[in-house]
Design a protein around this motif. Structure first.
Motif, mmCIF file in Angstrom:
data_model
loop_
_atom_site.group_PDB
_atom_site.id
_atom_site.type_symbol
_atom_site.label_atom_id
_atom_site.label_comp_id
_atom_site.label_asym_id
_atom_site.label_seq_id
_atom_site.Cartn_x
_atom_site.Cartn_y
_atom_site.Cartn_z
ATOM 1 N N UNK A 1 10.783 27.175 31.108
ATOM 2 C CA UNK A 1 11.392 28.494 31.288
ATOM 3 C C UNK A 1 11.951 28.630 32.709
ATOM 4 N N UNK A 2 11.233 28.116 33.685
ATOM 5 C CA UNK A 2 11.688 28.226 35.073
ATOM 6 C C UNK A 2 12.944 27.386 35.303
ATOM 7 N N UNK A 3 12.991 26.208 34.699
ATOM 8 C CA UNK A 3 14.183 25.359 34.838
ATOM 9 C C UNK A 3 15.379 26.013 34.148
ATOM 10 N N UNK A 4 15.172 26.596 32.994
ATOM 11 C CA UNK A 4 16.261 27.284 32.293
ATOM 12 C C UNK A 4 16.799 28.412 33.167
ATOM 13 N N UNK A 5 15.901 29.171 33.778
ATOM 14 C CA UNK A 5 16.322 30.245 34.675
ATOM 15 C C UNK A 5 17.107 29.727 35.860
ATOM 16 N N UNK A 6 16.685 28.579 36.388
ATOM 17 C CA UNK A 6 17.392 27.979 37.518
ATOM 18 C C UNK A 6 18.785 27.511 37.109
ATOM 19 N N UNK A 7 18.901 26.965 35.910
ATOM 20 C CA UNK A 7 20.195 26.465 35.442
ATOM 21 C C UNK A 7 21.179 27.586 35.128
ATOM 22 N N UNK A 8 20.703 28.675 34.517
ATOM 23 C CA UNK A 8 21.616 29.691 33.998
ATOM 24 C C UNK A 8 21.555 31.031 34.716
ATOM 25 N N UNK A 9 20.577 31.217 35.601
ATOM 26 C CA UNK A 9 20.492 32.457 36.382
ATOM 27 C C UNK A 9 20.473 33.697 35.510
ATOM 28 N N UNK A 10 21.356 34.637 35.818
ATOM 29 C CA UNK A 10 21.414 35.891 35.066
ATOM 30 C C UNK A 10 22.383 35.836 33.889
ATOM 31 N N UNK A 11 22.795 34.637 33.486
ATOM 32 C CA UNK A 11 23.627 34.507 32.290
ATOM 33 C C UNK A 11 22.679 34.483 31.093
ATOM 34 N N UNK B 1 22.880 35.304 28.051
ATOM 35 C CA UNK B 1 23.337 34.740 26.779
ATOM 36 C C UNK B 1 23.087 33.232 26.750
ATOM 37 N N UNK B 2 23.343 32.549 27.863
ATOM 38 C CA UNK B 2 23.083 31.111 27.949
ATOM 39 C C UNK B 2 21.587 30.808 27.935
ATOM 40 N N UNK B 3 20.796 31.670 28.569
ATOM 41 C CA UNK B 3 19.339 31.488 28.548
ATOM 42 C C UNK B 3 18.837 31.576 27.110
ATOM 43 N N UNK B 4 19.297 32.595 26.378
ATOM 44 C CA UNK B 4 18.892 32.758 24.970
ATOM 45 C C UNK B 4 19.289 31.536 24.150
ATOM 46 N N UNK B 5 20.489 31.052 24.380
ATOM 47 C CA UNK B 5 20.979 29.879 23.664
ATOM 48 C C UNK B 5 20.126 28.650 23.980
ATOM 49 N N UNK C 1 18.075 26.510 21.291
ATOM 50 C CA UNK C 1 18.546 25.164 20.975
ATOM 51 C C UNK C 1 17.732 24.036 21.610
ATOM 52 N N UNK C 2 17.094 24.297 22.743
ATOM 53 C CA UNK C 2 16.454 23.218 23.489
ATOM 54 C C UNK C 2 14.929 23.231 23.455
ATOM 55 N N UNK C 3 14.351 24.393 23.167
ATOM 56 C CA UNK C 3 12.893 24.505 23.207
ATOM 57 C C UNK C 3 12.369 24.621 21.775
ATOM 58 N N UNK C 4 11.630 23.629 21.304
ATOM 59 C CA UNK C 4 11.150 23.661 19.914
ATOM 60 C C UNK C 4 10.024 24.674 19.720
ATOM 61 N N UNK C 5 9.903 25.128 18.500
ATOM 62 C CA UNK C 5 8.793 25.998 18.119
ATOM 63 C C UNK C 5 7.521 25.152 18.160
ATOM 64 N N UNK C 6 6.427 25.682 18.593
ATOM 65 C CA UNK C 6 6.087 27.054 18.974
ATOM 66 C C UNK C 6 6.293 27.345 20.454
ATOM 67 N N UNK C 7 6.823 26.366 21.213
ATOM 68 C CA UNK C 7 6.945 26.536 22.660
ATOM 69 C C UNK C 7 8.047 27.524 23.032
ATOM 70 N N UNK C 8 8.942 27.792 22.098
ATOM 71 C CA UNK C 8 10.047 28.713 22.364
ATOM 72 C C UNK C 8 9.574 30.154 22.555
ATOM 73 N N UNK C 9 8.404 30.482 22.078
ATOM 74 C CA UNK C 9 7.886 31.859 22.224
ATOM 75 C C UNK C 9 7.812 32.268 23.696
ATOM 76 N N UNK C 10 7.308 31.381 24.536
ATOM 77 C CA UNK C 10 7.219 31.684 25.972
ATOM 78 C C UNK C 10 8.608 31.817 26.580
ATOM 79 N N UNK C 11 9.542 31.032 26.106
ATOM 80 C CA UNK C 11 10.910 31.084 26.611
ATOM 81 C C UNK C 11 11.536 32.445 26.297
ATOM 82 N N UNK C 12 11.392 32.900 25.064
ATOM 83 C CA UNK C 12 11.964 34.196 24.672
ATOM 84 C C UNK C 12 11.266 35.356 25.383
ATOM 85 N N UNK C 13 9.972 35.260 25.538
ATOM 86 C CA UNK C 13 9.220 36.293 26.250
ATOM 87 C C UNK C 13 9.676 36.387 27.704
ATOM 88 N N UNK C 14 9.881 35.240 28.315
ATOM 89 C CA UNK C 14 10.356 35.205 29.697
ATOM 90 C C UNK C 14 11.772 35.766 29.805
#
Length: 124
Positions: free
Chosen positions: A45-55, A57-61, A65-78
């Motif tokens: 989640x921290x790397x995704x934030x670093x790559x896309x910042x406040x974009x 829509x790209x973070x959601x994508x 697309x990149x984080x498999x279930x069930x690990x994606x839950x933390x990504x969406x929550x973040x």
């Protein structure tokens, strides 16, 4: 692992970090043995934030697309938490950002992350 923990490595020279980083936010977690993936993906989640910042829509994508279930839950929550932090005075914008996530559990987790962030702010 540098792609994941490199985000936190502000004490090291930048060149030593960048040569190991990848634009794939799930690297190296997806390639690791399953028994290590949960630990690795909790930091993606921290790397995704670093790559896309406040974009957002790209973070959601990236979460979808990149984080498999069930690990994606933390990504969406973040995502929800970050959206709420960036838009405290604009709940309609937080709503719009969480709606970048496809309907289902991911979107619910985004709203849950936003709610937790806003509740934490009220209790300070």
């Amino acid at each position: 692992m540098e792609n994941v923990v490199g985000t936190f490595a502000s004490h090291r020279p930048q060149e030593s970090i960048e040569k190991y980083l990848s634009d794939d936010p799930a690297f190296p977690c997806a390639a690791m043995d399953k028994k290590y993936q949960a630990s690795c993906f909790q930091f993606v989640v921290f790397r995704i934030g670093e790559l896309f910042g406040d974009d957002f829509e790209e973070v959601a994508k990236a979460c979808e697309e990149k984080v498999p279930s069930p690990y994606d839950r933390a990504c969406f929550s973040s995502l929800g938490s970050n959206a709420a932090r960036a838009n405290r005075e604009n709940p309609a914008e937080v709503w719009r950002i969480c709606n970048y996530v496809a309907p289902g559990e991911g979107r619910v987790m985004c709203f849950a992350g936003a709610r937790r962030e806003l509740e934490a702010e009220e209790n300070i």
